[in-house]
Write an enzyme that holds these catalytic residues in place. Sequence first.
Site, PDB file in Angstrom:
ATOM      1  N   GLU A 178       0.742  -1.160   0.122  1.00 45.04           N
ATOM      2  CA  GLU A 178       0.100   0.004  -0.140  1.00 45.04           C
ATOM      3  C   GLU A 178       0.865   1.297  -0.106  1.00 45.04           C
ATOM      4  O   GLU A 178       0.443   2.119  -0.699  1.00 45.04           O
ATOM      5  CB  GLU A 178      -1.026   0.109   1.167  1.00 45.04           C
ATOM      6  CG  GLU A 178      -1.743   1.395   1.213  1.00 45.04           C
ATOM      7  CD  GLU A 178      -2.540   1.478   2.680  1.00 45.04           C
ATOM      8  OE1 GLU A 178      -3.073   0.607   3.296  1.00 45.04           O
ATOM      9  OE2 GLU A 178      -2.577   2.631   2.926  1.00 45.04           O
ATOM     10  N   ASN A 316      -2.002  -4.218   9.927  1.00 49.92           N
ATOM     11  CA  ASN A 316      -3.034  -3.727  10.747  1.00 49.92           C
ATOM     12  C   ASN A 316      -3.087  -4.739  12.106  1.00 49.92           C
ATOM     13  O   ASN A 316      -2.977  -4.424  13.067  1.00 49.92           O
ATOM     14  CB  ASN A 316      -4.481  -3.570  10.307  1.00 49.92           C
ATOM     15  CG  ASN A 316      -4.883  -5.157   9.937  1.00 49.92           C
ATOM     16  OD1 ASN A 316      -5.681  -5.379  10.937  1.00 49.92           O
ATOM     17  ND2 ASN A 316      -4.917  -5.267   8.921  1.00 49.92           N
TER      18      ASN A 316
HETATM   19  S1  SF4 Z   1      -7.791  -2.134   6.149  1.00 49.75           S
HETATM   20 FE1  SF4 Z   1      -9.367  -2.682   5.071  1.00 49.75          FE
HETATM   21  S2  SF4 Z   1     -10.729  -0.892   4.828  1.00 49.75           S
HETATM   22 FE2  SF4 Z   1      -8.836  -0.238   5.774  1.00 49.75          FE
HETATM   23  S3  SF4 Z   1      -7.755   0.526   3.711  1.00 49.75           S
HETATM   24 FE3  SF4 Z   1      -7.170  -1.500   4.363  1.00 49.75          FE
HETATM   25  S4  SF4 Z   1      -8.520  -2.739   2.958  1.00 49.75           S
HETATM   26 FE4  SF4 Z   1      -9.418  -0.769   3.317  1.00 49.75          FE
END
Ligand code: SF4
Length: 425
Positions: A178, A316
């Site tokens: 990303e 995350n």
């Molecule tokens: S964690 Fe999920 S909602 Fe957040 S940017 Fe990444 S793909 Fe999109």
Amino acid sequence: MKKFDVPVFYRSPLITAIKNKRKTDDKLKKDFSPTFLDFGKLQIFLARHFGFCYGVENAIDISFKTIEENPGNKIYLLSEMIHNPQVNNDLKKRGVEFLMDTKGKSIIPFKQLEPGDIVVVPAFGTTLQIEQQLADAGVEIAQYNTTCPFVQKVWNRAQAIAKNNYSVIVHGKPQHEETRATFSHSAINAPTVVVRDMNEAMELASYIAGNKKPADFYEEFKGQYSEGFNVETDLERIGVVNQTTMLASDTQAISEYLKEVMKQKYNLTDSNVEDHFADTRDTLCYATNDNQGAVYALLETPADLAIVVGGYNSSNTSHLVELCEEKLPTYFIRSEEEIVSSKQINHFKIGSKEEVTTLSYLPEKKPAKILLTSGASCPDALVEGVIQKLISFYNCDKTIDDLIDEFTSEPQEANNAALQNSIQQ
Ligand code: SF4
């Protein structure tokens, strides 16, 4: 929010019942307290928010539909669609091949692509350079682009900052898909540099303050700045965006810190700081905020240990692990398979990036109190698998089906009262 068609084998009847119940009872998402699963000798506290986010469900929906609707076509994924090994393996089993690894290293050269081949772009998005290479190979990606709208929002924010003649500082992991995509989309509009953490932000600040030799910047931030970046002029006006899944407190600290640096360097006050520092809020996505907020609330419950479920390369999920690790013994696992027995668990250490084994990880005392959550790319079925495995060690009278019944009938107030009771014990 839009509903997606996610294969039923990623869902869990228990977690669906719990999430539906919590959603109905708390439509405005104000209650971040955990859900209490009382099995008597075992008590599990489940975070209020966890599991598949909007972007992941969207990517899974598009990918599985693409496979279903295109039998006989070659279907590729640019790289891992999301950072979850089970989901990626499920796609591979259905004949999807990966063009690159997560670091962007080629697995299948683009020159093997033929017009008409399908290439699915993952939720992280991709770089402009790769988009161009695919276009050159005659591959049309618009229909199969699963870039999350919340990532797209970061690109839009970077563009807005650039339009006002600021350079863009991206707080993110430089090698993460990303961040590489955001860097590329930002760099066509403005000088751009990536900082991984506060240490790198402080090093960057040394160049802003003139405390380091400009020439050293190019070695120190090698691979993290845009072509033609001039460290002496391109750090005079800056704005910060971030990878959507960073730790909220880190992003905020870095942004505040750089703002102070600019204020000092240019002798600014809050009223004119925008002359040199773009006034923007963080670009974390809703799922990152919800999941991290839910973990802070979860950690208010006294417990023996925490289990976090997710892919080991998931950004995350790693941040949820970091938050838990500050408070109590934490086990980061991919699935229930890592829970070998009541005496042994295999888990991932994010500091040393290695898988380790811990023995006697469950407490002797009863009830055992366990905090449980998962990352935004983790199927709920895996979380239910972990719950199943844990209750099998405790000879519990209550079953998963009993709990499903409870959550489809019991008012949430009853669960909240039981939770408070357990915390006070
Ligand atoms: S964690 Fe999920 S909602 Fe957040 S940017 Fe990444 S793909 Fe999109």
